[in-house]
Design a protein around this motif. Structure first.
Motif, PDB file in Angstrom:
ATOM      1  N   ASN A  88      -2.497  -5.042  -0.828  1.00 34.89           N
ATOM      2  CA  ASN A  88      -3.116  -5.703  -1.967  1.00 34.89           C
ATOM      3  C   ASN A  88      -2.371  -5.437  -3.264  1.00 34.89           C
ATOM      4  OD1 ASN A  88      -5.373  -7.236  -3.013  1.00 34.89           O
ATOM      5  ND2 ASN A  88      -5.944  -5.336  -4.038  1.00 34.89           N
ATOM      6  N   PHE A 120      -8.580   6.403   8.333  1.00 39.58           N
ATOM      7  CA  PHE A 120      -8.068   5.093   7.927  1.00 39.58           C
ATOM      8  C   PHE A 120      -7.157   5.248   6.715  1.00 39.58           C
ATOM      9  CE2 PHE A 120     -12.272   5.777   6.149  1.00 39.58           C
ATOM     10  CZ  PHE A 120     -12.113   5.488   4.807  1.00 39.58           C
ATOM     11  N   CYS A 126      -6.391   0.430  -5.894  1.00 41.95           N
ATOM     12  CA  CYS A 126      -7.299  -0.718  -5.859  1.00 41.95           C
ATOM     13  C   CYS A 126      -8.425  -0.530  -4.848  1.00 41.95           C
ATOM     14  CB  CYS A 126      -6.524  -1.993  -5.554  1.00 41.95           C
ATOM     15  SG  CYS A 126      -5.956  -2.101  -3.863  1.00 41.95           S
ATOM     16  N   ARG A 127      -8.417   0.595  -4.151  1.00 43.36           N
ATOM     17  CA  ARG A 127      -9.455   0.959  -3.179  1.00 43.36           C
ATOM     18  C   ARG A 127      -9.535   0.018  -1.985  1.00 43.36           C
ATOM     19  NH1 ARG A 127     -13.526   5.142  -5.483  1.00 43.36           N
ATOM     20  NH2 ARG A 127     -12.102   5.991  -6.997  1.00 43.36           N
ATOM     21  N   TRP A 128      -8.424  -0.570  -1.654  1.00 43.92           N
ATOM     22  CA  TRP A 128      -8.346  -1.296  -0.395  1.00 43.92           C
ATOM     23  C   TRP A 128      -8.343  -0.244   0.706  1.00 43.92           C
ATOM     24  CZ3 TRP A 128      -5.000  -1.160   3.707  1.00 43.92           C
ATOM     25  CH2 TRP A 128      -5.015  -2.263   4.582  1.00 43.92           C
ATOM     26  N   ASP A 129      -8.953  -0.537   1.859  1.00 45.26           N
ATOM     27  CA  ASP A 129      -8.772   0.389   2.974  1.00 45.26           C
ATOM     28  C   ASP A 129      -8.567  -0.376   4.275  1.00 45.26           C
ATOM     29  OD1 ASP A 129     -11.341   0.240   4.502  1.00 45.26           O
ATOM     30  OD2 ASP A 129     -12.161   0.877   2.572  1.00 45.26           O
ATOM     31  N   ALA A 131      -9.738  -0.072   7.160  1.00 49.25           N
ATOM     32  CA  ALA A 131     -10.896  -0.404   7.993  1.00 49.25           C
ATOM     33  C   ALA A 131     -11.381  -1.819   7.675  1.00 49.25           C
ATOM     34  CB  ALA A 131     -12.010   0.611   7.755  1.00 49.25           C
ATOM     35  N   GLU A 132     -11.078  -2.309   6.470  1.00 54.87           N
ATOM     36  CA  GLU A 132     -11.429  -3.683   6.109  1.00 54.87           C
ATOM     37  C   GLU A 132     -10.771  -4.696   7.038  1.00 54.87           C
ATOM     38  OE1 GLU A 132     -10.675  -4.738   1.992  1.00 54.87           O
ATOM     39  OE2 GLU A 132     -11.560  -2.868   1.306  1.00 54.87           O
TER      40      GLU A 132
END
Ligand SMILES: [Zn+2]
Ligand SMILES: [Zn+2]
Ligand SMILES: [Zn+2]
Ligand SMILES: [Zn+2]
Lengths: 563, 179
Positions: A88, A120, A126-129, A131-132
């Motif tokens: 991201n 994960f 941006c706190r994307w991870d 597990a999404e």
């Protein structure tokens, strides 16, 4: 834009004199000093366009692991350890454990130090991870290997492997034969005057016949049909390639394009659902258009490169092998040989100082846009005016140097393209630069300088004056042309530029800088630009281009300068 | 405008350093830490700060509105952030030098990234788990995974500060009673 000085690299051009500054080719042959190298052997400036580059090692910019060149290809140029990039926002991802299961009463359960699986990847920016997108790990190590399976089973990857397999035997067979046959023909290609073993090897590799591809011969062959004999011979050697799956249905497999994408775009509700070009840019394979499909990326490897002089093949710059090290084994940069030159327009300095202070007060973000415009407006020079400018030279050598500056005469080669009326006036150069050509000295560079009294330490009178709030006039205005200041290894000389009333364009001119220095037991001079005057001294000359700023035409007001 | 009446209500377990600038009607809850050089400025209405918040050096919290500015629990205001939101939930992070205008209400578990500027012209509310990041203050939703660990870390951070700050700083009103 502040006034700038760029240095010329002739790059083997037969003309040692650079193109006139108003031509487009001018910007091609001038470079900032800090990007240039200096070959002691040839006594010449070298730039990044003319040096030959060799990779001396690959490493991961995140974990700093040095990757042996043999595994670079196998690992597809990306880090095969635990380094991933956020799909991201490009930040580095870190491996984190899951939260402990909720106890239920709203209290947070104690966090164990070992960490709970599944693990994960998580972006702290941006706190994307991961597990999404359904990527989790059982253990926090060897992540690339754990991801390898899904990467390898992707349709694009499988197709690529298949292609490699298909071509491998042909390439192997041909490398034996072509290595003997192709080299003599490539010798004809080495029209380059300064060709060396490296460039010869490169051109041989480029000229080598590629099996299955018709021999490229632009002169002897005009039509397609005539080459059929050669081509058919090659065709027989190569079996037809059959792709794993039908390319027409590939879009359904998530490779992007086609109806699925149209359908997706049609029902789009949120712009951020579409992955931006920037987000898809660094993928090795074609990716889906949707943000939710973006996968973590293994971090691309970086390389350390050394550069050689193209004429004599001596190394100009060579980094230390270790990835952690930022030092160089060899570093022949032009900044250690040529005086550093900077240009200032004194009438702007006061305004600029003011402007940057204003900009600092503004909130973050908006500041840059506004000040650019303002600077643009302020850096303009009014037609018909005369401006003083300061050239300051800093000597990097341990010996004093004698410098001579001369401004290259502007021959505005009759601009025939200009229509009628303007051409008569345009024939004359739009401005006249006056700069003394008398040589002057710049003191030697020394590691440590004692502080000049008037520099940092105030004398009692001045201190008194400052304390009482009435500051002395900084300097009585004396002269604008000639030597203005000498301190440490810096000399400042003044010049003047007179703009004609009808002037337009930019105040930009070529300036030849020649400096004489003490040659330490140098042998007979070699290379073109240097000539020894006396046995003990040597002179080196180089061109620079000086840009003082745009001219603000007379008729217009100061505000609309952006035309 | 009537002159601002100072009225500070600081919980005995809060750590508020002497060298902070407080103006107006301010209530600071239990366990909240206010570093030296922070500014809390209740211009119009009062400011009520919950428990376990960390307000770092040169952070500025301003209430320009008449109504009470309520700040929940366990929020982190990093160095140089400037926050004027009329209401703030819990477990939010305001990163270094970010700026949030008085038009934005903040729910919980939001993150405003370093240097981000949040100045919408019209009133809006950031939903739970909103993340603002990057130079253009882009937005996305955080899944919330890892929030328990982050909350745990926040509490340990506050715990450490509660222990260390009083050793090197004078405290407001000397009220930080330690058992
Ligand atoms: Zn060059
Ligand atoms: Zn790595
Ligand atoms: Zn990210
Ligand atoms: Zn050389």
């Amino acid at each position: 834009m502040a006034p700038s000085v760029l240095y010329h690299c002739p790059c083997f051009s037969r003309h040692l004199v650079p193109p006139p500054p108003h031509l487009a080719s001018s910007s091609h042959s001038f470079h900032p000093l800090h990007t240039l190298f200096f070959c002691e052997e040839c006594d010449a400036v070298r730039c990044n366009r003319c040096v030959s580059v060799e990779v001396s090692g690959y490493y991961c910019p995140n974990c700093l692991f040095e990757v042996p060149s043999a595994s670079v290809r196998a690992e597809k140029n990306r880090c095969a350890r635990n380094c991933f990039m956020c799909p991201n926002c490009r930040n580095t991802l870190s491996v984190v454990p899951s939260d402990p299961p909720d106890v239920g009463d709203g209290r947070i359960a104690p966090i164990s130090t070992v960490g709970e699986p599944p693990f994960f990847l998580y972006c702290s920016h941006c706190r994307w991870d991961s597990a999404e997108v359904g990527i989790t790990f059982e253990k926090p190590t060897g992540l690339a290997a754990q991801l390898q399976k899904s990467e390898d089973s992707a349709p694009d990857s499988l197709e690529f492997e298949r292609l490699k397999e298909h071509f491998d035997p042909i390439i192997r067979a041909s490398s034996l034969s072509s290595s003997s046959s192709a080299v003599p023909s490539s010798a004809a290609h080495s029209h380059h005057l300064h060709s060396t073993s490296i460039t010869a090897a490169a051109s041989a590799a480029l000229a080598r016949d590629i099996p299955g591809v018709g021999r490229y011969n632009p002169l002897s062959r005009s039509g397609r049909g005539t080459g059929s004999k050669d081509r058919s011979a090659n065709k027989d050697e190569m079996p037809d390639y059959k792709s794993r799956m039908d390319a027409t249905t590939a879009s359904k497999m998530g490779s992007g394009g086609g109806l699925p994408d149209v359908e997706f775009m049609r029902h789009l509700e949120n712009v951020s659902d579409v992955a931006s070009l920037e987000q898809r840019w660094s993928y090795s394979w074609a990716t889906s258009l949707q943000t939710k499909d973006l996968k973590p990326l293994r971090i691309p490897l970086h390389s350390k490169r050394s550069k050689r002089c193209p004429a004599c093949t001596h190394i100009l710059i060579k980094p230390e092998q270790k990835a952690q090290s930022v030092r160089y084994k060899i570093k022949l940069v032009a900044a250690n040989y040529l005086p550093a030159i900077s240009i200032a327009l004194p009438h702007q300095v006061e305004k600029f100082g003011h402007a940057s202070a204003e900009a600092a007060k503004r909130p973050y973000g908006k500041a840059t846009v506004l000040t650019d415009e303002e600077k643009e407006a302020m850096s303009g020079l009014l037609a018909g005016e005369t401006y003083p400018f300061h050239v300051s030279l800093t000597n990097p050598l341990y010996d004093p140097i004698q410098v001579k500056l001369s401004v290259q005469r502007m021959h505005v080669a009759a601009p025939s393209s200009d229509p009628g009326t303007a051409s008569e006036k345009a024939r004359r150069p739009p401005f006249v630069v006056s700069l003394s050509t008398t040589p002057f000295s710049v003191a030697a560079f020394a590691e440590a300088w004692e502080y000049d009294e008037d520099d940092d330490i105030l004398d009692d009178d001045e201190l008194e004056a400052r304390l009482s709030g009435r500051e002395k006039e900084p300097k009585p205005k004396t002269k604008t042309v000639g030597i203005l200041e000498k301190r440490a290894n810096i000399t400042v000389v003044g010049g003047e530029v007179m703009l004609r009333k009808e002037a337009r364009g930019n105040v930009k001119f070529n300036m030849l800088v020649s400096y004489t220095y003490r040659a330490d037991d140098a042998p007979a001079d070699m290379g073109s630009p240097s000539k020894s005057k006396a046995p003990a001294t040597k002179t080196f000359a180089f061109y620079t281009v000086v840009e003082l700023g745009p001219i603000i035409p007379r008729e217009e007001t100061r505000i609309d300068v952006d035309t | 405008m009537a002159p601002i009446r100072d009225k500070f209500t600081i919980h005995s377990k809060a750590v508020v350093c002497q060298d902070v600038e407080l103006k107006g009607d301010i209530t600071i809850g239990s366990g909240t830490i206010v570093h030296p050089k922070a500014t809390i400025f209740a211009v119009a209405g009062p400011i009520v700060i919950g428990s376990g918040c960390i307000i770092e050096e040169s952070a500025i919290i301003v209430n320009r509105r008449k109504e009470v500015m309520r700040i929940g629990d366990d929020n982190l205001f990093e160095i140089g952030s400037r926050i004027e939101s009329p209401s703030i939930g819990s477990f939010n992070t305001f990163s270094t030098r970010c700026r949030v205008h008085h038009t934005v209400r903040i729910s919980s578990f939001c993150v405003v990234g370093a240097g981000c500027l949040l100045v919408p012209a019209e009133d809006e509310t950031l939903e739970d788990y909103t993340v603002i990041y990057g130079a253009n203050a882009e937005r996305r939703k955080w899944s919330g995974r890892g929030k328990a660990q982050e909350a745990d870390l926040r509490r340990k951070h506050a715990e450490y500060l509660r222990e260390m700050l009083p050793k090197f700083n004078r405290l407001r009103r000397g009220e930080a009673s330690r058992e």
